[in-house]
Design an enzyme around this catalytic site. Structure first.
Site, PDB file in Angstrom:
ATOM      1  N   GLY A   1      92.239  -8.360  15.486  1.00  0.00           N
ATOM      2  CA  GLY A   1      92.738  -8.933  14.700  1.00  0.00           C
ATOM      3  C   GLY A   1      92.478 -10.912  14.694  1.00  0.00           C
ATOM      4  O   GLY A   1      92.466 -11.042  14.859  1.00  0.00           O
TER       5      GLY A   1
ATOM      6  N   CYS B   1      90.318 -12.735  21.532  1.00  0.00           N
ATOM      7  CA  CYS B   1      91.622 -10.473  21.596  1.00  0.00           C
ATOM      8  C   CYS B   1      92.739 -11.428  20.894  1.00  0.00           C
ATOM      9  O   CYS B   1      93.528 -11.500  21.032  1.00  0.00           O
ATOM     10  CB  CYS B   1      91.658 -10.157  22.594  1.00  0.00           C
ATOM     11  SG  CYS B   1      92.496  -9.145  22.498  1.00  0.00           S
ATOM     12  N   GLY B   2      92.676 -11.577  19.397  1.00  0.00           N
ATOM     13  CA  GLY B   2      94.522 -11.189  18.232  1.00  0.00           C
ATOM     14  C   GLY B   2      95.079 -10.091  18.566  1.00  0.00           C
ATOM     15  O   GLY B   2      96.417 -10.833  19.333  1.00  0.00           O
ATOM     16  N   HIS B   3      94.675  -9.799  18.804  1.00  0.00           N
ATOM     17  CA  HIS B   3      95.865  -7.925  18.873  1.00  0.00           C
ATOM     18  C   HIS B   3      95.944  -8.406  20.780  1.00  0.00           C
ATOM     19  O   HIS B   3      97.805  -7.837  20.909  1.00  0.00           O
ATOM     20  CB  HIS B   3      95.151  -6.750  18.963  1.00  0.00           C
ATOM     21  CG  HIS B   3      94.891  -6.018  20.711  1.00  0.00           C
ATOM     22  ND1 HIS B   3      93.664  -6.067  21.278  1.00  0.00           N
ATOM     23  CD2 HIS B   3      95.434  -5.111  21.712  1.00  0.00           C
ATOM     24  CE1 HIS B   3      93.790  -5.750  21.794  1.00  0.00           C
ATOM     25  NE2 HIS B   3      94.348  -4.936  22.277  1.00  0.00           N
TER      26      HIS B   3
END
Length: 351
Positions: A272, A105-107
């Site tokens: 992300g 999970c980039g965000h």
């Protein structure tokens, strides 16, 4: 009605990254067995479960309590803080959403970097940058937190290496046959231009975009390109990225996307780890040149800037594409959630 006793008070700090929520659970988790974050993720999913269909248990009770109404909503996202794999990282995290758990999970990594510095967990200068190393189920990632005048002004997320798995994979949809590209970037993503489905990436078309994303994800469920060579946990399509080309900026390409992930959830940010997957594909086909930035826009109009990173000296040719994604995250609140033992709605519901 007998009282519910299996849940206790849960405390969270909430952020949003480019409009996508991230609920950080700071207290109230049951024990999560495992020696690594990946093992703890497998514990959370449970024997015989999957990322979008975890087995029932105390940890999943907390997830459902926080993501379901009336305390959450179908677009909620968050993470459970867990110990890192070793002392080379500052923290570990298990990512979750309305349907279960995810491996990347980039965000969320951007939000965690901001939170770690804003809360004082990781020291940072008033002017300059600090690195926050985070163990996630797909590996170790880094959030570089940028500071000016004692304020966090942005976060750059460096992901695990991304790699292209397949090009022009045929998929039959209700809107006709299409071809999709598949890339792994901590999770598996299928990407295609929305126009191939007769759609554009606008809020007005979201119901159709979500329906198409769910259909494509289901159609690719058994495709070999979606399976990761290292782990079943990282295998299977997590998200479908529907994008459209926008006029280039002076710094590189410009695209707008909506990522439909899990079972029809919409990423309000440009996604992300999905942006990492797009970078690998764009670099592979020559659309993104070395030194250029991708301006990646979400369906909500928020943006990430992203780039590929030159391989380290001596890196193997098949090591994958190292990417960086820069965005902003802001705290939205701190919460203490409780479940009244006589509440007939228990952990809640989703509509």
């Amino acid at each position: 009605m007998p009282p519910v006793t299996r849940l206790h008070t849960v405390r969270t700090t909430d952020y949003h990254t480019a409009g996508e929520p991230f609920r950080i659970v700071t207290d109230g988790l049951p024990p999560v067995p495992g020696d690594t974050v990946a093992e703890r993720c497998a514990t959370a999913v449970g024997p015989g479960g999957s990322g979008t269909a975890p087995r029932p248990g105390p940890l999943d009770d907390v997830r459902r309590l926080l993501v379901q109404e009336p305390r959450g909503h179908a677009g909620m996202y968050g993470g459970f803080l867990v110990p890192p794999d070793d002392d080379g990282a500052h923290l570990g995290v298990l990512f979750w959403h309305k349907d279960g758990f995810s491996t990347a999970c980039g965000h969320g990594t951007i939000a965690l970097g901001a939170w770690a510095v804003d809360s004082g967990r990781v020291p940072a200068p008033d002017d300059g940058a600090a690195q926050v190393r985070i163990d996630v189920p797909s590996g170790r990632v880094t959030a570089t937190v940028h500071r000016t005048g004692g304020r966090t002004t942005g976060v750059t997320f460096r992901n695990v290496p991304a790699r292209v798995a397949a090009r022009k994979v045929p998929v039959v949809t209700a809107r006709g046959p299409v071809e999709v590209d598949i890339a792994h970037a901590g999770a598996c993503y299928a990407a295609l231009p929305a126009r191939r489905l007769g759609l554009d990436v606008t809020p007005a078309r979201l119901p159709e975009l979500v329906a198409a994303g769910r259909e494509i994800r289901a159609a690719l469920a058994t495709h070999p390109a979606t399976w990761h060579p290292d782990s079943p946990l990282l295998s299977g399509v997590y998200g479908v990225i529907l994008y459209e080309e926008l006029p280039d900026t002076p710094f590189g390409p410009h695209q707008r996307n909506v990522t439909v992930f899990a079972d029809g959830q919409i990423d309000r940010s440009p996604c992300g780890s999905g942006t990492s997957a797009r970078l690998a594909l764009l670099a592979d086909d020559g659309t993104l040149a070395p030194g250029e930035d991708l301006l990646h826009e979400s369906v909500a109009g928020t943006v990430f800037t992203a780039r590929t990173v030159a391989p380290a000296p001596g890196a193997a040719p098949d090591a994958g594409t190292v990417t960086e994604v820069t965005g902003t995250a802001y705290r939205t609140g701190e919460h203490t959630f409780v479940l009244d033992p006589y509440d007939g709605l228990d952990t809640g519901f989703l509509l």
